[in-house]
Design an enzyme around this catalytic site. Structure first.
Site, PDB file in Angstrom:
ATOM      1  N   VAL A 114      76.477  73.570  61.341  1.00  0.00           N
ATOM      2  CA  VAL A 114      75.691  74.870  61.774  1.00  0.00           C
ATOM      3  C   VAL A 114      75.730  74.842  63.151  1.00  0.00           C
ATOM      4  O   VAL A 114      75.216  76.003  63.981  1.00  0.00           O
ATOM      5  CB  VAL A 114      74.369  75.077  61.419  1.00  0.00           C
ATOM      6  CG1 VAL A 114      74.617  75.501  59.740  1.00  0.00           C
ATOM      7  CG2 VAL A 114      73.578  73.879  61.293  1.00  0.00           C
ATOM      8  N   LYS A 117      78.100  64.472  58.117  1.00  0.00           N
ATOM      9  CA  LYS A 117      77.839  64.241  56.779  1.00  0.00           C
ATOM     10  C   LYS A 117      79.041  62.879  56.032  1.00  0.00           C
ATOM     11  O   LYS A 117      78.800  61.976  55.466  1.00  0.00           O
ATOM     12  CB  LYS A 117      77.641  65.202  55.737  1.00  0.00           C
ATOM     13  CG  LYS A 117      76.032  65.736  56.022  1.00  0.00           C
ATOM     14  CD  LYS A 117      75.916  66.976  55.344  1.00  0.00           C
ATOM     15  CE  LYS A 117      74.472  67.557  55.667  1.00  0.00           C
ATOM     16  NZ  LYS A 117      74.009  68.739  55.828  1.00  0.00           N
ATOM     17  N   SER A 160      76.132  68.916  60.300  1.00  0.00           N
ATOM     18  CA  SER A 160      76.553  68.607  59.140  1.00  0.00           C
ATOM     19  C   SER A 160      78.191  67.857  59.149  1.00  0.00           C
ATOM     20  O   SER A 160      78.528  67.379  58.160  1.00  0.00           O
ATOM     21  CB  SER A 160      76.708  69.591  57.953  1.00  0.00           C
ATOM     22  OG  SER A 160      75.378  70.041  57.797  1.00  0.00           O
ATOM     23  N   TYR A 220      80.531  74.148  51.814  1.00  0.00           N
ATOM     24  CA  TYR A 220      79.472  74.501  50.827  1.00  0.00           C
ATOM     25  C   TYR A 220      80.043  75.489  49.811  1.00  0.00           C
ATOM     26  O   TYR A 220      81.116  75.352  49.133  1.00  0.00           O
ATOM     27  CB  TYR A 220      78.396  75.174  51.667  1.00  0.00           C
ATOM     28  CG  TYR A 220      78.039  74.439  53.026  1.00  0.00           C
ATOM     29  CD1 TYR A 220      77.689  73.076  52.911  1.00  0.00           C
ATOM     30  CD2 TYR A 220      78.295  75.154  54.326  1.00  0.00           C
ATOM     31  CE1 TYR A 220      77.467  72.423  54.228  1.00  0.00           C
ATOM     32  CE2 TYR A 220      78.226  74.555  55.295  1.00  0.00           C
ATOM     33  CZ  TYR A 220      77.689  73.264  55.383  1.00  0.00           C
ATOM     34  OH  TYR A 220      77.319  72.507  56.474  1.00  0.00           O
ATOM     35  N   TYR A 246      68.245  61.220  59.562  1.00  0.00           N
ATOM     36  CA  TYR A 246      69.264  62.217  59.047  1.00  0.00           C
ATOM     37  C   TYR A 246      69.224  63.214  60.420  1.00  0.00           C
ATOM     38  O   TYR A 246      70.128  63.749  60.690  1.00  0.00           O
ATOM     39  CB  TYR A 246      68.560  62.988  57.792  1.00  0.00           C
ATOM     40  CG  TYR A 246      69.292  64.354  57.473  1.00  0.00           C
ATOM     41  CD1 TYR A 246      70.792  64.450  57.293  1.00  0.00           C
ATOM     42  CD2 TYR A 246      68.643  65.552  57.765  1.00  0.00           C
ATOM     43  CE1 TYR A 246      71.201  65.617  56.892  1.00  0.00           C
ATOM     44  CE2 TYR A 246      69.152  66.735  57.781  1.00  0.00           C
ATOM     45  CZ  TYR A 246      70.419  66.765  57.094  1.00  0.00           C
ATOM     46  OH  TYR A 246      71.164  68.173  56.858  1.00  0.00           O
TER      47      TYR A 246
HETATM   48  N1  GLN Z   1      70.883  69.771  60.781  1.00  0.00           N
HETATM   49  C1  GLN Z   1      71.157  70.794  59.625  1.00  0.00           C
HETATM   50  C2  GLN Z   1      70.187  70.912  58.696  1.00  0.00           C
HETATM   51  O1  GLN Z   1      69.732  69.938  58.085  1.00  0.00           O
HETATM   52  C3  GLN Z   1      72.472  70.794  59.120  1.00  0.00           C
HETATM   53  C4  GLN Z   1      72.993  72.038  58.362  1.00  0.00           C
HETATM   54  C5  GLN Z   1      74.562  72.082  58.388  1.00  0.00           C
HETATM   55  O2  GLN Z   1      74.975  71.807  59.451  1.00  0.00           O
HETATM   56  N2  GLN Z   1      74.906  73.118  57.759  1.00  0.00           N
HETATM   57  O3  GLN Z   1      69.822  72.150  58.272  1.00  0.00           O
END
Ligand code: GLN
Length: 305
Positions: free
Chosen positions: A259, A64, A61, A241, A189
């Site tokens: 993550v 993003k 993420s 988040y 994505y």
């Molecule tokens: N690729 C992960 C997902 O879509 C990204 C989520 C994250 O890093 N929080 O679940």
């Protein structure tokens, strides 16, 4: 400074036993939970590193904010925010629930999965290969690393198991926040999430944000200041988040976690910071990374507030 970084990393290593590496993307469960690293790139070019700062991990993420910059440059602010909101959620990063209940029938913000999938659908290009190439060019430029590549194993792992993201994609197509082919949007994505980086790469990206969109070496304005400000603000309010408020209190700078264990921070006018620690807390943020950053923020008075 080096002594300070080494000590903070060492202390934070002890916390890694309290969390877990992500396993909902099977390939990510192979990470070594005890890893902790940090890289700092100052806007004057000075670099500091400690711990496992060379270890590679997938950006997840942390991608993003960069893709949001590309979407803004491709479409302008009005079009982007007609498809995605700019409000924090208080829900987990992969939550689906507010897609139906949020007024306006669009995902709440671009830092959660649903919002980021909608943003990926806005990247311009004649086909998916060109869309990804254009994204990748920006990632390489901002990270100052022309050798960035995609970890194909992580990409396949996520593509095969990402049914929650797939569900959100199809739901958003019905809402109208995604147009076009949902499987193609999801591929884009998943691919952006599978770019392999280390702490230095994301510290460089952070430094680009800290430098308001100007190249650190040439001084060239690569992204308009207005778009930089939008993305930094969204990182500040939504980047961690449902832990964004706590992070604002404890660290106090725009940041984005993933993550894979990375956290990218931008300390305006001062530095970019990249931390890595794949052991995550319940909200999906790196336990060691959070500790490293709150200690560092106290020591160096990094908070913008
Ligand atoms: N690729 C992960 C997902 O879509 C990204 C989520 C994250 O890093 N929080 O679940």
């Amino acid at each position: 400074m080096q002594v300070l970084l080494d000590k903070i990393v060492e202390d934070s290593k002890k916390l890694t036993a309290k969390g877990k590496v992500a396993s909902y993307i099977p390939e990510l469960s192979k990470a070594d939970a005890s890893h902790v690293g940090i890289a700092i790139v100052q806007t004057n070019g000075k670099i500091r590193c400690a711990g496992d700062y060379m270890t590679k991990f997938t950006i997840q993420s942390v991608s993003k904010p960069i893709v949001l910059l590309q979407a803004l440059m491709d479409n302008g602010e009005e079009e982007v925010f007609s498809r995605v909101g700019m409000e924090p959620t208080g829900d987990p990063f992969n939550s689906i629930i507010r897609l139906e209940t949020f007024d306006g029938s669009k995902p709440l913000n671009p830092m959660i999965n649903a919002g980021a999938i909608a943003v990926s659908s806005l990247i311009k290009g004649k086909d998916n290969a060109e869309r990804f190439d254009r994204m990748m060019t920006l990632f390489k430029q901002l990270s100052n690393n022309p050798d960035l590549t995609v970890n194909e194993d992580v990409f396949m792992s996520e593509k095969l198991t990402g049914d929650r993201n797939r569900a959100m994609g199809y739901f958003m197509k019905d809402l109208g926040s995604i147009r076009g082919n949902v499987e193609e949007v999801l591929d884009l994505y998943f691919r952006q999430c599978s770019i392999e980086v280390n702490c230095m790469d994301i510290a460089n990206i952070g430094a680009f944000f800290a430098n308001h969109g100007r190249d650190l070496v040439t001084g060239e304005q690569i992204v308009p200041v207005r778009y930089m400000n939008i993305v930094k603000t969204v990182m500040m309010t939504c980047g961690m988040y449902d832990a964004s408020g706590e992070f604002a209190v404890n660290v106090g700078v725009p940041a984005k976690s993933g993550v894979g264990g990375g956290i990218m921070c931008a300390v305006p006018n001062r530095m970019g910071i990249g931390t890595f620690g794949p052991s995550l807390d319940k909200k999906g943020n790196s336990i060691a990374g959070l500790n490293v950053l709150s200690e560092l923020s106290k020591e160096l008075q990094l908070s913008i507030f």
